[in-house]
Structures are given as C-alpha cells and as structure tokens.
Design an enzyme around this catalytic site. Structure first.
Site, PDB file in Angstrom:
ATOM      1  N   GLU A 100     178.271 -41.696 -36.137  1.00 45.82           N
ATOM      2  CA  GLU A 100     177.931 -41.595 -34.715  1.00 45.82           C
ATOM      3  C   GLU A 100     179.218 -41.465 -33.887  1.00 45.82           C
ATOM      4  O   GLU A 100     180.302 -41.882 -34.330  1.00 45.82           O
ATOM      5  CB  GLU A 100     177.128 -42.868 -34.338  1.00 45.82           C
ATOM      6  CG  GLU A 100     176.700 -43.011 -32.908  1.00 45.82           C
ATOM      7  CD  GLU A 100     175.837 -41.910 -32.340  1.00 45.82           C
ATOM      8  OE1 GLU A 100     176.235 -40.735 -32.441  1.00 45.82           O
ATOM      9  OE2 GLU A 100     174.803 -42.217 -31.726  1.00 45.82           O
ATOM     10  N   ASP A 101     179.105 -40.877 -32.706  1.00 46.56           N
ATOM     11  CA  ASP A 101     180.285 -40.754 -31.848  1.00 46.56           C
ATOM     12  C   ASP A 101     180.572 -42.061 -31.106  1.00 46.56           C
ATOM     13  O   ASP A 101     181.697 -42.528 -31.053  1.00 46.56           O
ATOM     14  CB  ASP A 101     180.138 -39.582 -30.854  1.00 46.56           C
ATOM     15  CG  ASP A 101     178.817 -39.588 -30.089  1.00 46.56           C
ATOM     16  OD1 ASP A 101     178.025 -40.549 -30.238  1.00 46.56           O
ATOM     17  OD2 ASP A 101     178.567 -38.633 -29.326  1.00 46.56           O
ATOM     18  N   ASP A 104     176.559 -47.463 -27.618  1.00 43.97           N
ATOM     19  CA  ASP A 104     176.527 -48.030 -26.274  1.00 43.97           C
ATOM     20  C   ASP A 104     175.443 -49.118 -26.233  1.00 43.97           C
ATOM     21  O   ASP A 104     175.698 -50.265 -26.576  1.00 43.97           O
ATOM     22  CB  ASP A 104     176.275 -46.897 -25.279  1.00 43.97           C
ATOM     23  CG  ASP A 104     176.316 -47.347 -23.828  1.00 43.97           C
ATOM     24  OD1 ASP A 104     176.635 -48.518 -23.572  1.00 43.97           O
ATOM     25  OD2 ASP A 104     176.009 -46.534 -22.929  1.00 43.97           O
ATOM     26  N   VAL A 154     183.217 -42.056 -21.329  1.00 45.59           N
ATOM     27  CA  VAL A 154     184.284 -41.276 -21.954  1.00 45.59           C
ATOM     28  C   VAL A 154     183.773 -39.911 -22.421  1.00 45.59           C
ATOM     29  O   VAL A 154     182.584 -39.739 -22.688  1.00 45.59           O
ATOM     30  CB  VAL A 154     184.924 -42.036 -23.137  1.00 45.59           C
ATOM     31  CG1 VAL A 154     185.779 -43.181 -22.657  1.00 45.59           C
ATOM     32  CG2 VAL A 154     183.877 -42.535 -24.119  1.00 45.59           C
ATOM     33  N   ASP A 160     180.267 -35.620 -24.474  1.00 50.39           N
ATOM     34  CA  ASP A 160     180.134 -34.693 -23.346  1.00 50.39           C
ATOM     35  C   ASP A 160     179.648 -35.390 -22.088  1.00 50.39           C
ATOM     36  O   ASP A 160     179.168 -36.516 -22.122  1.00 50.39           O
ATOM     37  CB  ASP A 160     179.141 -33.580 -23.692  1.00 50.39           C
ATOM     38  CG  ASP A 160     177.702 -34.082 -23.671  1.00 50.39           C
ATOM     39  OD1 ASP A 160     177.421 -35.105 -24.322  1.00 50.39           O
ATOM     40  OD2 ASP A 160     176.870 -33.476 -22.972  1.00 50.39           O
ATOM     41  N   ARG A 166     183.177 -31.609 -24.402  1.00 49.90           N
ATOM     42  CA  ARG A 166     183.018 -31.929 -25.818  1.00 49.90           C
ATOM     43  C   ARG A 166     184.193 -31.458 -26.668  1.00 49.90           C
ATOM     44  O   ARG A 166     184.549 -32.062 -27.648  1.00 49.90           O
ATOM     45  CB  ARG A 166     181.797 -31.170 -26.367  1.00 49.90           C
ATOM     46  CG  ARG A 166     180.598 -32.001 -26.547  1.00 49.90           C
ATOM     47  CD  ARG A 166     179.593 -31.228 -27.379  1.00 49.90           C
ATOM     48  NE  ARG A 166     178.256 -31.328 -26.871  1.00 49.90           N
ATOM     49  CZ  ARG A 166     177.527 -32.434 -26.905  1.00 49.90           C
ATOM     50  NH1 ARG A 166     178.014 -33.534 -27.404  1.00 49.90           N
ATOM     51  NH2 ARG A 166     176.297 -32.441 -26.438  1.00 49.90           N
TER      52      ARG A 166
HETATM   53  P1  IMP Z   1     173.102 -45.640 -27.148  1.00 46.47           P
HETATM   54  O1  IMP Z   1     171.811 -45.145 -27.685  1.00 46.47           O
HETATM   55  O2  IMP Z   1     172.985 -46.226 -25.774  1.00 46.47           O
HETATM   56  O3  IMP Z   1     173.878 -46.537 -28.099  1.00 46.47           O
HETATM   57  O4  IMP Z   1     174.039 -44.385 -26.880  1.00 46.47           O
HETATM   58  C1  IMP Z   1     174.296 -43.463 -27.836  1.00 46.47           C
HETATM   59  C2  IMP Z   1     174.475 -42.083 -27.247  1.00 46.47           C
HETATM   60  O5  IMP Z   1     174.638 -42.064 -25.813  1.00 46.47           O
HETATM   61  C3  IMP Z   1     175.728 -41.474 -27.805  1.00 46.47           C
HETATM   62  O6  IMP Z   1     175.471 -40.819 -29.020  1.00 46.47           O
HETATM   63  C4  IMP Z   1     176.135 -40.540 -26.723  1.00 46.47           C
HETATM   64  O7  IMP Z   1     175.469 -39.303 -26.874  1.00 46.47           O
HETATM   65  C5  IMP Z   1     175.643 -41.161 -25.423  1.00 46.47           C
HETATM   66  N1  IMP Z   1     176.719 -41.908 -24.757  1.00 46.47           N
HETATM   67  C6  IMP Z   1     176.830 -43.242 -24.579  1.00 46.47           C
HETATM   68  N2  IMP Z   1     177.959 -43.548 -23.923  1.00 46.47           N
HETATM   69  C7  IMP Z   1     178.590 -42.390 -23.672  1.00 46.47           C
HETATM   70  C8  IMP Z   1     179.853 -42.061 -23.025  1.00 46.47           C
HETATM   71  O8  IMP Z   1     180.630 -42.902 -22.559  1.00 46.47           O
HETATM   72  N3  IMP Z   1     180.151 -40.729 -22.989  1.00 46.47           N
HETATM   73  C9  IMP Z   1     179.365 -39.757 -23.483  1.00 46.47           C
HETATM   74  N4  IMP Z   1     178.200 -40.029 -24.099  1.00 46.47           N
HETATM   75  C10 IMP Z   1     177.813 -41.342 -24.204  1.00 46.47           C
END
Ligand code: IMP
Length: 183
Positions: A100-101, A104, A154, A160, A166
């Site tokens: 995963e990138d 969050d 970020v 992105d 990206r």
């Molecule tokens: P989560 O499901 O909230 O853990 O977030 C995961 C996805 O949200 C990541 O794979 C990103 O695509 C997007 N995301 C969360 N934070 C950021 C950020 O700071 N920059 C860009 N994309 C983010």
C-alpha cells in the site's frame, strides 16, 4: 493561488528504505515464490521499487499483481470499499504481501485484508510506504512500514491529489491556498 508542494522525503531516502524493506521481506518470507499485491494506482511506484531492490537470489521467484479498490466514506461512518479489479493470480496457499502507499484511517486495508483472508492464502502480510500518526477507524497490522508521518496530506511517489502529483519521484506535503485541507 497555486497549491504549494513542500518536499518531505527525498527520492534517495525512499529508495534506501525500499531496499531495506525488500531485503527484510525476502529474508522473512519463507516461500520461494512470495506474491506482492499492490493497490492501484498509488502503490505502483513503491511496489516497483521493492521489486527492483529485491535480492538477486530471490528475484526470479518473486511475483506481483495488482488490485483496484474504490473507497466511499460519505455518510456511513464505517465506510465501504468496493473491489474494482481483482488479482489475476489465485491467492490460495500463497505467501501474500499487500503493498500500500499510505495507511490513514485503515479503512481500505481493513476491507482488503478481510477479502484476501477469504481466499485462503498461506500467509498474509502488509507493507506500506507511509503510515500516518492518526487515530485509526480500523486498527490494521502493518508488518513493514517505510516511514511514519504526521497527519499531513502528502503527494508524490504514487500519491495523488485529484489525479495529479503522482509522478513526482519524491514525497511532498501539499499545502492548499488559505490553509484548506485536501479531502
Ligand atoms: P485509508 O483507507 O484511510 O487508510 O486511506 C488509504 C487511501 O487513502 C490511500 O491508499 C490513499 O489513496 C488515500 N490517502 C490517504 N491519505 C492520503 C494522503 O495524504 N495523500 C494522498 N492520498 C491519501
């Protein structure tokens, strides 16, 4: 006024960290054919960095694949994640590492891990380039983490904002005019 991008992690540091993580995974993964599964599109550059830095002895047996998911947070506090593209490779009996990138809220990984567990992999681990220091909606195990960062938005190295930034080869903080937060 244009958004400002403020460099946070330079390319050399990302490559160095990816190399260390690739070595750790190669050593710890018992299988001779580990399978990296990246989440499109954000994890693609990081997954490719891991592949590039994988120790030569294990490179021939290393496989990778991608999935694509859509997250809806909207009105449901728990959120919902829909699988748009599944893997081509069957995960049953495989040593799978989800790439995963950024983690969050943990919503995306929580759903992906639940989906993958149903496919009966031999083992299931998580590798993320970034992890935000925030209170998560879902606590998810991150076995390999590149960098922990503060709660900042970020971009770059796959990440992105509305489809742009990206392709930057470093990670930067995106600052919108008027101090607005990207959603
Ligand atoms: P989560 O499901 O909230 O853990 O977030 C995961 C996805 O949200 C990541 O794979 C990103 O695509 C997007 N995301 C969360 N934070 C950021 C950020 O700071 N920059 C860009 N994309 C983010």
């Amino acid at each position: 006024m244009e958004p400002r991008i403020v460099p946070l992690i330079v390319r050399e540091s990302i490559e160095e960290r990816a190399a260390a993580m690739a070595h750790a995974m190669a050593v710890e993964c018992a299988s001779e054919r580990p399978l990296l599964v990246g989440l499109l599109n954000g994890a693609a550059p990081f997954l490719m960095a891991l592949v590039r830095h994988w120790p030569a002895a294990g490179q021939a047996g290393l496989e990778y694949d991608f999935i694509d998911v859509k997250s809806y947070v909207g009105t449901q506090s728990s959120g919902h994640v829909e699988l748009v593209k599944d893997t081509r490779v069957d995960l049953a009996g495989r040593d799978v590492i989800v790439v995963e990138d950024i983690v969050d809220t943990g919503l995306t990984l929580h759903h992906v891990l639940a989906l993958f567990k149903d496919k009966n992999p031999k083992s299931l681990k998580v590798c993320s380039l970034l992890k935000k220091r925030v209170e998560r909606l879902h606590e998810v195990p991150v076995d390999y983490c590149g960098f922990e960062i503060d709660d900042l938005f970020v971009v770059g190295f796959g990440l992105d904002f509305d489809g742009i930034y990206r392709s930057l080869n470093y990670i930067a903080v995106l600052e919108l005019p008027d101090g607005k937060e990207p959603e």
